[in-house]
Write an enzyme that holds these catalytic residues in place. Structure first.
Site, mmCIF file in Angstrom:
data_model
loop_
_atom_site.group_PDB
_atom_site.id
_atom_site.type_symbol
_atom_site.label_atom_id
_atom_site.label_comp_id
_atom_site.label_asym_id
_atom_site.label_seq_id
_atom_site.Cartn_x
_atom_site.Cartn_y
_atom_site.Cartn_z
ATOM 1 N N CYS A 172 0.617 -1.320 0.101
ATOM 2 C CA CYS A 172 0.037 -0.107 -0.076
ATOM 3 C C CYS A 172 0.864 1.265 0.316
ATOM 4 O O CYS A 172 1.644 1.809 0.932
ATOM 5 C CB CYS A 172 -1.023 0.187 1.295
ATOM 6 S SG CYS A 172 -1.867 1.469 1.292
ATOM 7 N N CYS B 31 -0.045 3.906 2.208
ATOM 8 C CA CYS B 31 -0.484 3.936 3.528
ATOM 9 C C CYS B 31 0.677 4.803 3.896
ATOM 10 O O CYS B 31 1.451 4.995 4.998
ATOM 11 C CB CYS B 31 -1.058 2.616 4.126
ATOM 12 S SG CYS B 31 -1.738 1.587 3.252
ATOM 13 N N ASP B 32 2.247 3.463 3.146
ATOM 14 C CA ASP B 32 3.214 3.353 3.858
ATOM 15 C C ASP B 32 4.524 4.045 2.725
ATOM 16 O O ASP B 32 5.899 4.415 3.063
ATOM 17 C CB ASP B 32 4.140 2.197 3.340
ATOM 18 C CG ASP B 32 2.884 0.552 4.423
ATOM 19 O OD1 ASP B 32 2.817 1.936 5.240
ATOM 20 O OD2 ASP B 32 2.770 -0.108 3.804
#
Ligand code: NDP
Length: 328
Positions: free
Chosen positions: A141, A144-145
């Site tokens: 992701c 997200c990261d």
């Protein structure tokens, strides 16, 4: 397929799944006195338990570890009376007004309303080194990261719309993005492909597959790739390795009852979590192939509980009017 076994328990609201969607549905359903019972599935807490820091969920200004966040969701759901049980839904039967769900291949529970929040699972390459560094440089992701790799060099595998979108997202944060494409062409739409081709700091490696994710025992330090035509190998010095080769919604047990799109995502009515079956609602990644974020999943979990509440109020009203009529 029909479940012929008699149910041993009847509940008003059964929630299947324990990610942000399932727990948020549980918080709302419990506060509305629907006495929800939630089955966690085999991976309690869902996809977030496989990540480390979550920094984009509102309300956590300093970020929080994914597993810790899911523990807090669970605690909040239980505080209002949700019964959280470890177990997975092995079969469903939505052919009658009262829905039946088989748990762990044995017990059968019937429910007036069912909220499905079984999520989706990221597809992985299946390399041992990918698994070893999952959460420590390997991610599925970018949204997200990606931030953890600010100013650094990263690689992303895949050539579909997700990979193209995530590569351009990463290119804004990272110094360079290596895109590993296994054929000589993209699967992504032309618009998305052009966006990638027109981004200066994305280097596309066609006919390229991953041999091994390299690391120092703690974090990722590179990736060994090979050209599948020449079999030539090379090492890319990257600190982040993103896998964007698709997701699989966890919907197998609902096939035959619920309408789904070509990729197996449950189709819900516009601006609603209602499925084609009355009293069955779907929330979170299981019905969302576009946003796939914890906060959007939580939002649809809330919607599902509110819709279940309205649906159950309708049933109660109907039953009351039936009783009044038969008493007259
Ligand atoms: P897709 O299945 O469309 O693409 C997967 C990509 O990963 C393909 O390029 C495929 O290669 C590659 N791949 C698969 N397995 C491997 C492997 N083992 N090694 C290397 N590469 C591999 O998945 P997406 O997640 O990209 O998209 C899913 C759906 O969601 C699509 O319908 C897409 O259009 C949609 N979507 C739409 C978006 C939007 O409209 N904004 C954003 C994101 C997704 P190959 O081509 O060789 O098979």
């Amino acid at each position: 397929m029909k479940i012929t076994k008699e149910s041993t328990e009847h509940v008003k609201c059964l929630i299947i799944g324990s990610g942000p969607a399932g727990y948020t549905a549980a918080i709302y359903a419990a506060r509305a006195d629907l006495k929800p019972v939630l089955y966690t599935g085999i991976e309690p807490g869902g996809q977030l338990t496989q990540t480390t820091d979550v920094e984009n969920f509102p309300g956590y200004p300093n970020g929080i570890l994914g597993p810790d966040m899911m523990d807090e969701f669970k605690e909040q759901a239980e505080r209002f009376g949700t019964q959280v049980r470890f177990g997975y839904a092995s079969k469903v039967d939505f052919s009658d007004d009262v829905h039946k769900v088989e748990i762990d291949g044995s017990t059968v529970i019937s429910a007036d309303s069912v909220i499905i929040a079984t999520g989706a699972s990221a597809k992985w390459l299946g390399l041992p080194s990918e698994d070893k560094y999952s959460g420590f440089g390997v991610s599925a992701c970018a949204v997200c990261d990606g931030f953890f790799y600010k100013g650094q060099e990263v690689a992303i595998v895949g050539a579909g719309d997700t990979a193209a979108e995530e590569a351009t997202y990463l290119a804004k944060i990272c110094s360079k993005v290596h895109m590993l494409v296994r054929r000589d062409e993209f699967r992504a739409s032309k618009t998305m492909e052009n966006r990638v081709l027109n981004t200066a700091n994305i280097e596309i490696h066609y006919h390229t597959e991953t041999k091994e994710v390299l690391g120092d025992g703690q974090v990722v330090t590179g990736v060994k790739v090979f050209n599948n035509q020449t079999m030539e190998e090379k090492v890319l010095d990257v600190t982040g390795f993103f896998v964007a080769i698709g997701h699989k919604p966890n919907t197998d047990i609902f096939k035959g009852f619920l309408e789904m799109d070509a990729n197996g995502y449950i189709i819900t009515q516009p601006d609603s979590t209602a499925t084609n079956i009355k009293g069955v609602f779907a929330s979170g990644d299981v019905q969302d192939s576009v946003y796939r974020q914890a906060v959007t999943a939580a939002g649809t979990g809330c919607m599902a509980a509110l819709e279940a509440e309205r649906y159950l109020a309708g049933i109660e009203q109907y039953e009351q009017s039936e009783q009044t009529q038969s008493a007259v």
